[in-house]
Design a protein around this motif. Structure first.
Motif, PDB file in Angstrom:
ATOM      1  N   GLU A 239     -18.274   2.506   9.012  1.00  0.00           N
ATOM      2  CA  GLU A 239     -19.091   3.493   9.709  1.00  0.00           C
ATOM      3  C   GLU A 239     -18.210   4.559  10.329  1.00  0.00           C
ATOM      4  O   GLU A 239     -17.059   4.302  10.674  1.00  0.00           O
ATOM      5  N   GLY A 240     -18.766   5.752  10.467  1.00  0.00           N
ATOM      6  CA  GLY A 240     -18.024   6.843  11.097  1.00  0.00           C
ATOM      7  C   GLY A 240     -17.142   7.570  10.106  1.00  0.00           C
ATOM      8  O   GLY A 240     -17.011   7.174   8.946  1.00  0.00           O
ATOM      9  N   CYS A 241     -16.553   8.666  10.591  1.00  0.00           N
ATOM     10  CA  CYS A 241     -15.778   9.500   9.684  1.00  0.00           C
ATOM     11  C   CYS A 241     -14.723  10.272  10.459  1.00  0.00           C
ATOM     12  O   CYS A 241     -14.992  10.796  11.533  1.00  0.00           O
ATOM     13  N   ASP A 242     -13.503  10.305   9.894  1.00  0.00           N
ATOM     14  CA  ASP A 242     -12.415  11.080  10.508  1.00  0.00           C
ATOM     15  C   ASP A 242     -12.069  12.304   9.680  1.00  0.00           C
ATOM     16  O   ASP A 242     -11.023  12.914   9.871  1.00  0.00           O
ATOM     17  N   LYS A 243     -12.915  12.667   8.727  1.00  0.00           N
ATOM     18  CA  LYS A 243     -12.541  13.731   7.795  1.00  0.00           C
ATOM     19  C   LYS A 243     -12.822  15.129   8.351  1.00  0.00           C
ATOM     20  O   LYS A 243     -12.179  16.079   7.958  1.00  0.00           O
ATOM     21  N   PHE A 244     -13.819  15.248   9.184  1.00  0.00           N
ATOM     22  CA  PHE A 244     -14.155  16.532   9.809  1.00  0.00           C
ATOM     23  C   PHE A 244     -14.315  17.672   8.799  1.00  0.00           C
ATOM     24  O   PHE A 244     -13.667  18.709   8.919  1.00  0.00           O
TER      25      PHE A 244
ATOM     26  N   GLY B  86     -19.170   8.842  15.132  1.00  0.00           N
ATOM     27  CA  GLY B  86     -17.895   8.479  15.743  1.00  0.00           C
ATOM     28  C   GLY B  86     -16.780   8.264  14.740  1.00  0.00           C
ATOM     29  O   GLY B  86     -16.915   8.580  13.551  1.00  0.00           O
ATOM     30  N   ALA B  87     -15.668   7.732  15.242  1.00  0.00           N
ATOM     31  CA  ALA B  87     -14.469   7.538  14.427  1.00  0.00           C
ATOM     32  C   ALA B  87     -14.703   6.452  13.385  1.00  0.00           C
ATOM     33  O   ALA B  87     -15.566   5.588  13.544  1.00  0.00           O
ATOM     34  N   GLU B  88     -13.906   6.557  12.312  1.00  0.00           N
ATOM     35  CA  GLU B  88     -14.043   5.611  11.220  1.00  0.00           C
ATOM     36  C   GLU B  88     -13.685   4.185  11.653  1.00  0.00           C
ATOM     37  O   GLU B  88     -12.674   3.979  12.319  1.00  0.00           O
ATOM     38  N   MET B  89     -14.522   3.238  11.279  1.00  0.00           N
ATOM     39  CA  MET B  89     -14.185   1.844  11.528  1.00  0.00           C
ATOM     40  C   MET B  89     -14.725   0.987  10.373  1.00  0.00           C
ATOM     41  O   MET B  89     -15.720   1.325   9.759  1.00  0.00           O
ATOM     42  N   SER B  90     -14.007  -0.107  10.084  1.00  0.00           N
ATOM     43  CA  SER B  90     -14.424  -1.001   9.002  1.00  0.00           C
ATOM     44  C   SER B  90     -14.710  -2.378   9.575  1.00  0.00           C
ATOM     45  O   SER B  90     -13.971  -2.861  10.430  1.00  0.00           O
ATOM     46  N   ARG B  91     -15.750  -3.015   9.092  1.00  0.00           N
ATOM     47  CA  ARG B  91     -16.029  -4.390   9.529  1.00  0.00           C
ATOM     48  C   ARG B  91     -15.100  -5.355   8.790  1.00  0.00           C
ATOM     49  O   ARG B  91     -14.788  -5.146   7.622  1.00  0.00           O
ATOM     50  N   PRO B  92     -14.690  -6.446   9.451  1.00  0.00           N
ATOM     51  CA  PRO B  92     -13.802  -7.400   8.768  1.00  0.00           C
ATOM     52  C   PRO B  92     -14.498  -8.004   7.541  1.00  0.00           C
ATOM     53  O   PRO B  92     -15.701  -8.280   7.586  1.00  0.00           O
ATOM     54  N   PRO B  93     -13.747  -8.214   6.454  1.00  0.00           N
ATOM     55  CA  PRO B  93     -14.352  -8.765   5.231  1.00  0.00           C
ATOM     56  C   PRO B  93     -15.082 -10.088   5.468  1.00  0.00           C
ATOM     57  O   PRO B  93     -16.130 -10.319   4.855  1.00  0.00           O
ATOM     58  N   ALA B  94     -14.544 -10.932   6.366  1.00  0.00           N
ATOM     59  CA  ALA B  94     -15.191 -12.235   6.591  1.00  0.00           C
ATOM     60  C   ALA B  94     -16.631 -12.040   7.080  1.00  0.00           C
ATOM     61  O   ALA B  94     -17.544 -12.752   6.657  1.00  0.00           O
TER      62      ALA B  94
ATOM     63  N   LEU C 197     -22.735   0.093   2.454  1.00  0.00           N
ATOM     64  CA  LEU C 197     -22.897   1.416   3.047  1.00  0.00           C
ATOM     65  C   LEU C 197     -21.732   1.802   3.937  1.00  0.00           C
ATOM     66  O   LEU C 197     -21.155   0.959   4.629  1.00  0.00           O
ATOM     67  N   GLY C 198     -21.449   3.092   3.942  1.00  0.00           N
ATOM     68  CA  GLY C 198     -20.479   3.668   4.862  1.00  0.00           C
ATOM     69  C   GLY C 198     -20.503   5.171   4.683  1.00  0.00           C
ATOM     70  O   GLY C 198     -20.764   5.645   3.580  1.00  0.00           O
ATOM     71  N   GLN C 199     -20.244   5.919   5.745  1.00  0.00           N
ATOM     72  CA  GLN C 199     -20.178   7.379   5.599  1.00  0.00           C
ATOM     73  C   GLN C 199     -19.026   7.754   4.676  1.00  0.00           C
ATOM     74  O   GLN C 199     -19.076   8.747   3.982  1.00  0.00           O
ATOM     75  N   ASN C 200     -17.973   6.940   4.715  1.00  0.00           N
ATOM     76  CA  ASN C 200     -16.823   7.079   3.813  1.00  0.00           C
ATOM     77  C   ASN C 200     -16.503   5.698   3.298  1.00  0.00           C
ATOM     78  O   ASN C 200     -15.444   5.156   3.564  1.00  0.00           O
TER      79      ASN C 200
END
Ligand code: 5AD
Ligand code: SF4
Length: 441
Positions: A157-162, A173-181, A201-204
């Motif tokens: 979720e989120g994106c740092d590409k601007f 908000g800033a890019e974050m990834s959920r842990p694979p587990a 799903l993810g913005q990126n």
């Protein structure tokens, strides 16, 4: 026991909002609410909103206006605004539309039950924090209810590409990834509840880098791990940025059978001058070379894209470069928009293209894209594809589902059930869907 309270949620915008709405309903389920599809019956109405273009944001206010009569009849009715308009406008929403009781941003909706309790005490509630606690952790206990055959699952979720036109880095908000587990746990749970196809799903989404065993996992590794779940038949992901298409992810399209031959890879413009002003950090040529590599890995892949016309300072020559790029790629699916200046984004401050020019360009662009989509759909006739059936069709005995390439397909009289995955020969191409007959299961 008191009758459960009723919650009506209306969802606007992207697929992540669809996912978020499901999670909000689950969170409110814990607070004694059941969902209703009739706003007139609801004790609480939530609008899960989109801020990506001006039109999407304005819709919220006209919709809220329509609830005024309901609230006048039933002063106990609570009205809330969630999603990206809530994040971007915050308190301003309550000022502009005083009937709103609650405003909650995309990163704080796990706190909805506490907010609802505050409303019952007679107050209003606003939460647009980016809290340090992970909403996904709070939302882990999910009900064991049956699900339809397809589901969304947010992994990033989120994106740092601007990109210079886009509000997402500010609202999500800033890019974050959920842990694979955690992702694998949620996927197994979905499959146990009847899901056969998961769209990550993810913005990126292709910038995914979840902290897992042996370090950070990329999206390809996550997909390969998901593919090992028995009962999960199909995996998709959206939305991707061209600069995050790793070699491994390209390879997965060739060697991971459960990964479907469909890729949404927005380019926005075909003009290097405009791409630079958009802060996209890639060229048209770079994008075309990337598409070639993806097609080399999976020749039948269907490419989908997003386009913006009338970005500030876009000339006719820039626009024609976009048409040229579209001709060169051949899109099977596309979404195109007139540039909409968004407050707080850099492009909103630049010299704007007149509205009539935007409209003219959008019309020309869409004419080309529609022709390509039509051609891609017609080209399926005579081919044999997998179809996952999702719901009964309009005719008796008819079922509709989605092909591997995400085309709508209908089949009549084959005794199919929702959730069946069948091999279908495509025999006709209609205005919005394909017709087929069963070849096997
Ligand atoms: N105006 C028009 N279209 C936009 N998009 C994002 N921001 C804007 C804007 N300000 C489009 C992009 C993106 C899609 C989700 O919405 O094409 O890929
Ligand atoms: Fe917006 Fe660009 Fe980020 Fe996509 S990559 S969410 S268009 S800023």
């Amino acid at each position: 026991m008191a009758a459960p309270k009723k919650l009506y949620i209306r969802t606007y915008g992207c697929q992540m909002n669809v996912y978020d709405s499901e999670r909000m309903a689950e969170a409110m389920g814990g607070a004694g609410y059941v969902e209703t599809d009739r706003p007139e019956d609801a004790d609480m109405i939530l609008l899960n909103t989109c801020h990506i273009r001006e039109k999407a944001a304005e819709k919220v206010y006209s919709e809220l206006g329509r609830f005024r009569a309901l609230k006048a009849d039933r002063p106990d009715l609570k009205i809330g605004v969630a999603g990206c308009v809530a994040q971007a406008e915050g308190e301003e929403i309550m000022r502009r539309q005083p009937l709103v009781d609650l405003v909650v941003g995309p990163q704080s909706y796990h706190r909805l039950p506490q907010m609802e309790a505050r409303l019952r005490e007679g107050g209003k509630a606003l939460d647009t924090d980016f809290p340090p606690d992970d909403k996904f952790d709070t939302l882990r206990q999910r009900p064991r209810t049956r699900r339809g055959p397809t589901a969304f699952l947010t992994v990033q979720e989120g994106c740092d590409k601007f990109c210079a036109f886009c509000v997402v880095p500010y609202t999500r908000g800033a890019e974050m990834s959920r842990p694979p587990a955690r992702v694998l746990e949620e996927a197994r749970d979905l499959v146990a509840r009847g899901v056969r196809e998961i769209t990550l799903l993810g913005q990126n989404v292709n910038a995914y880098h979840g902290a897992g065993e042996g370090g950070d996992w990329g999206l390809a590794r996550l997909i390969r791990a998901l593919a090992r779940i028995d009962g999960l038949a199909r995996i998709r992901f959206t939305t991707s940025h061209p600069n995050d298409m790793s070699d491994d992810l390209i390879a997965a399209h060739g060697d991971c059978e459960k990964l479907m031959p469909y890729l949404h890879l927005p380019v926005q413009s075909g003009s290097d001058r405009i791409l630079k002003r958009m802060n996209r950090k890639h060229t048209a040529e770079g994008y075309l070379r990337l598409i070639e590599r993806i097609r080399a890995a999976r020749p039948d892949i269907l490419i989908s894209g997003d386009f913006i016309v009338g970005f500030p300072e876009e000339t006719e020559a820039d626009f024609e470069a976009t048409l040229d790029l579209i001709e060169a790629v051949g899109y099977g699916q596309a979404f195109s928009f007139k540039y909409s200046p968004r407050p707080g984004t850099p492009a909103a401050e630049r010299p704007q293209v007149p509205e009539e020019v935007k409209s003219d360009r959008l019309q020309r662009l869409q004419a080309l894209l529609t022709r390509q989509q039509r051609a891609a759909q017609d080209a399926m006739v005579g081919q044999t594809v997998g179809v996952l059936f999702e719901k009964p069709g309009r005719l008796p005995g008819q079922m509709v589902g989605k092909s591997d390439h995400l085309h709508a397909v209908h089949v009549t009289g084959a005794g199919l059930a929702v959730g069946d995955l069948a091999t279908v020969e495509i025999v006709e191409s209609g205005p919005n869907s394909l017709g087929g007959r069963i070849r096997g299961a």
